[in-house]
Design a protein around this motif. Structure first.
Motif, short mmCIF file in Angstrom:
data_model
loop_
_atom_site.label_atom_id
_atom_site.label_comp_id
_atom_site.label_asym_id
_atom_site.label_seq_id
_atom_site.Cartn_x
_atom_site.Cartn_y
_atom_site.Cartn_z
N GLU A 41 55.95 -49.26 -45.25
CA GLU A 41 56.71 -50.01 -44.24
C GLU A 41 55.77 -50.67 -43.24
OE1 GLU A 41 60.32 -49.48 -40.99
OE2 GLU A 41 59.54 -47.72 -42.03
N ALA A 42 54.80 -49.86 -42.76
CA ALA A 42 53.84 -50.41 -41.80
C ALA A 42 52.97 -51.48 -42.46
CB ALA A 42 52.97 -49.29 -41.24
N PHE A 43 52.66 -51.26 -43.72
CA PHE A 43 51.83 -52.21 -44.46
C PHE A 43 52.56 -53.56 -44.60
CE2 PHE A 43 49.88 -53.68 -48.54
CZ PHE A 43 48.56 -53.71 -48.12
N SER A 44 53.82 -53.51 -44.95
CA SER A 44 54.62 -54.73 -45.08
C SER A 44 54.78 -55.43 -43.74
CB SER A 44 56.01 -54.42 -45.64
OG SER A 44 55.90 -53.84 -46.91
N ALA A 45 54.88 -54.62 -42.68
CA ALA A 45 55.07 -55.19 -41.33
C ALA A 45 53.87 -56.02 -40.90
CB ALA A 45 55.33 -54.08 -40.32
N LEU A 46 52.75 -55.86 -41.60
CA LEU A 46 51.56 -56.65 -41.28
C LEU A 46 51.43 -57.86 -42.20
CD1 LEU A 46 49.09 -53.69 -40.72
CD2 LEU A 46 50.30 -55.03 -39.00
N GLY A 47 52.48 -58.14 -42.94
CA GLY A 47 52.47 -59.33 -43.81
C GLY A 47 51.82 -59.08 -45.15
N ARG A 48 51.58 -57.81 -45.49
CA ARG A 48 50.92 -57.50 -46.76
C ARG A 48 51.98 -57.08 -47.77
NH1 ARG A 48 45.28 -56.91 -45.82
NH2 ARG A 48 45.21 -56.89 -48.08
N ASN A 49 51.79 -57.52 -49.02
CA ASN A 49 52.77 -57.25 -50.07
C ASN A 49 52.34 -56.02 -50.88
OD1 ASN A 49 54.56 -57.25 -52.17
ND2 ASN A 49 54.47 -59.46 -52.52
N ALA A 52 43.02 -51.67 -48.07
CA ALA A 52 44.42 -52.10 -48.18
C ALA A 52 45.19 -51.14 -49.07
CB ALA A 52 44.49 -53.52 -48.74
N SER A 63 49.50 -38.67 -44.13
CA SER A 63 50.39 -39.38 -43.22
C SER A 63 51.56 -38.51 -42.80
CB SER A 63 50.88 -40.69 -43.84
OG SER A 63 51.55 -40.46 -45.03
N ALA A 107 45.88 -48.08 -47.04
CA ALA A 107 46.94 -48.36 -46.07
C ALA A 107 48.30 -48.40 -46.75
CB ALA A 107 46.65 -49.69 -45.37
N ARG A 135 49.15 -46.86 -49.49
CA ARG A 135 49.53 -45.50 -49.86
C ARG A 135 49.97 -44.69 -48.64
NH1 ARG A 135 44.59 -42.94 -51.74
NH2 ARG A 135 44.38 -42.31 -49.58
N ASN A 136 49.29 -44.91 -47.50
CA ASN A 136 49.67 -44.21 -46.27
C ASN A 136 51.08 -44.56 -45.86
OD1 ASN A 136 46.65 -44.04 -44.21
ND2 ASN A 136 47.25 -42.90 -45.99
N ASP A 137 51.39 -45.84 -45.84
CA ASP A 137 52.72 -46.23 -45.40
C ASP A 137 53.08 -47.66 -45.79
OD1 ASP A 137 54.91 -47.10 -43.48
OD2 ASP A 137 54.82 -44.95 -43.32
#
Lengths: 227, 304
Positions: B165-173, B156, B294, B159, B161-163
């Motif tokens: 926006e994409a991380f938040s889009a998966l419901g992760r804070n 996590a 990335s 992920a 650190r990679n991105d």
């Protein structure tokens, strides 16, 4: 059900979305079209709370979408696939899917592989090493891992070869028909997208200039004048 | 012998500092340069508690580390909403501001430093025992960070650190992860500071300035950012190198600036020639390449 009331979104002095109101059911297949800068991507982001400077209201299933709280809003049952930066390049395909599923339920992993068998073949490959089309399939799968009722996709076919475009759009149709997941598609590739969606919205200068059936838009002789 | 043991203590402390800085900078991708200020907070708080409240030294060390961890929220909560260049500036501001306060308070010893800090242990084998203790703590720090970045939570972090926006889009804070990484890293730095204070019995504000930030950055970059063993290798190399140079017998006018020149040269060299550091893999195995991966893959995708 999504309800958008008098939505206005700004980037500093620039008004990207201007007083837009509309509503749609979660199972809908809807395309949002418009030229560059028309506000279509901004509108899509607003549906998931991805734009900070907004006024008006966006409500999904009775719950308000809170600006700048994307991670909370998506848990209401909204899958969001950004245009770029939508997979984690340093992780393998399987690790990407596990990250996506860990907040909801990883049991969907097998269903994701069934939808996109290629991902099972590439499960140990780094996402950053995959082609654009493969990454797009992975990005859609990531969003599906959160078990959304509706999927918001920002230009899912951007930069893809025509054959791959057809492949991706067919996959989206299958997701809608087999899983009942709604599709909101922001697309530049209008004709290809009109084959998939049943309702079309055209934005110009941040305002809705067309809202109707996709066939109605396709039948317009002056179709390109709308963009 | 005492000299060698003292160098070993410094190596141990730098291993803890570089390892914890790597958690924030390397794994978290958070461009904060304020790490030495949490090192200072641990050192000063632990020292002051032991001096003025006569709190037992082991307890004051733990409290010092805890205070550093708690105060990290003061930086992370407001400033982690920004990233990149903005975080660098915010963290420099915090670091210089706290140092300015320490420099101007009587009870911290002001610019003259805090003296007569009670030592952790005494006796003829004091340094040897301390070296063993610091080795254990440093090993625990390395394994703690290694444990954090393995498994689901580590993926996590990658992920995030990679991105974001994409991380938040998966419901992760992403904010939660950043705040936790910042707190753990800062607490470890506070622990290193408290151990330093109760070994050397003396700390001054100038030990915790921008030069220390540069030294820690060099250790992480040279060893390999976002790798488990990189900061350890970097800390050993960059603590012993300046000591070794002192045996060259160079004039003071050359010796004084030499350390800074070495650090700068090493950072520039590694940035261009070996961004994965000494211990990073050939690709995707950590180092500065992990940060740029990335961006590189997006550029490749856009070009297709």
């Amino acid at each position: 059900m999504f309800e958008v009331q008098n939505l206005t979104a700004c980037y500093g002095p620039l008004i990207a979305v201007n007083d837009v109101s509309l509503s749609f059911e979660t199972g809908v297949r809807m395309g949002i079209f418009g030229h560059n800068g028309s506000g279509k991507s901004t509108f899509l982001k607003c549906l998931v709370g991805g734009v900070k400077d907004v006024s008006g209201a966006v409500v999904f299933g009775g719950s308000p979408i809170v600006a700048d709280q994307v991670h909370r809003n998506v848990m209401l049952g909204i899958g969001f696939v950004p245009q770029v930066q939508n997979v984690f390049p340093n992780l393998t395909v399987e690790q990407n899917l596990h990250i996506a599923g860990s907040k909801s339920n990883s049991s969907f992993l097998e269903e994701a592989y069934a939808l996109f068998p290629l991902l099972r073949e590439r499960q140990d490959q780094l996402a950053g090493d995959m082609s654009g089309g493969e990454q797009q399939m992975l990005a859609v799968s990531l969003a599906l891992m959160t078990r959304p009722q509706i999927l918001l996709l920002d230009e899912p076919t951007a930069g893809l070869a025509p054959a791959i475009v057809k492949n991706v759009l067919n996959s989206l149709s299958r997701i809608n028909s087999e899983l009942g997941t709604g599709l909101i598609l922001v697309e530049q590739n209008v004709l290809a997208a009109l084959d998939v969606v049943e309702r079309a919205i055209v934005l110009k200068g941040g305002r809705i200039v067309f809202d109707g059936a996709s066939e109605e838009l396709r039948a317009k002789e002056d179709l390109w004048a709308w963009f | 012998m005492e000299y060698i043991l003292t160098v070993m203590v410094l190596i141990g402390i730098n291993v803890i500092l570089a390892t914890s800085f790597n958690l924030i900078l390397g794994y978290g991708g958070l461009m904060s340069v304020a790490h030495p200020i949490f090192y200072a907070i641990g050192a000063y708080c632990s020292g002051l508690l032991a001096i003025h409240l006569q709190i037992p030294v082991p307890l004051s060390i733990l409290i010092g580390a805890g205070i550093a961890m708690v105060l990290s929220f003061g930086v992370s909560l407001p400033s982690l909403r920004v990233s990149g260049d903005y975080l660098v500036i915010a963290s420099i501001g915090f670091q210089l501001g706290i140092l300015h306060v320490i420099n101007n308070l009587d009870f911290t010893g002001a610019a003259g430093g805090l003296t007569n800090i009670p030592v952790l242990n005494e006796g003829p084998s004091r340094s040897l025992v301390f070296v063993l203790l610091i080795a254990v703590v440093a090993a625990c720090a390395v394994f703690l960070v290694g444990w954090i970045v393995e498994g689901d939570y580590g993926r996590a972090i990658t992920a995030m650190r990679n991105d974001e926006e994409a991380f938040s889009a998966l419901g992760r804070n992403a904010m939660n992860i950043k705040i936790v990484l910042f707190a753990i890293g800062s607490g470890m730095a506070g622990l290193a500071g408290a151990l330093y204070a109760h070994y050397f019995a003396y700390v001054t504000p100038e030990q915790f300035g921008i030069f220390t930030s540069a030294a820690l950055l060099t250790m992480v970059v040279v060893g390999g950012a976002a790798t488990t063993w990189g900061p350890l290798v970097g800390a050993v190399l960059l603590t012993t190198l300046p000591q070794a140079i002192t045996f060259l017998g160079l004039p003071v006018s050359i010796m004084a600036p030499l350390q800074g020149v070495i650090y700068t040269t090493l950072v520039i060299f590694f940035l261009f020639a070996r961004p994965q550091g000494l211990t990073g893999g050939s690709r995707g195995g950590g180092g500065l390449e992990a940060w740029s991966a990335s961006a590189a893959f997006r550029a490749r995708r856009d070009a297709e």
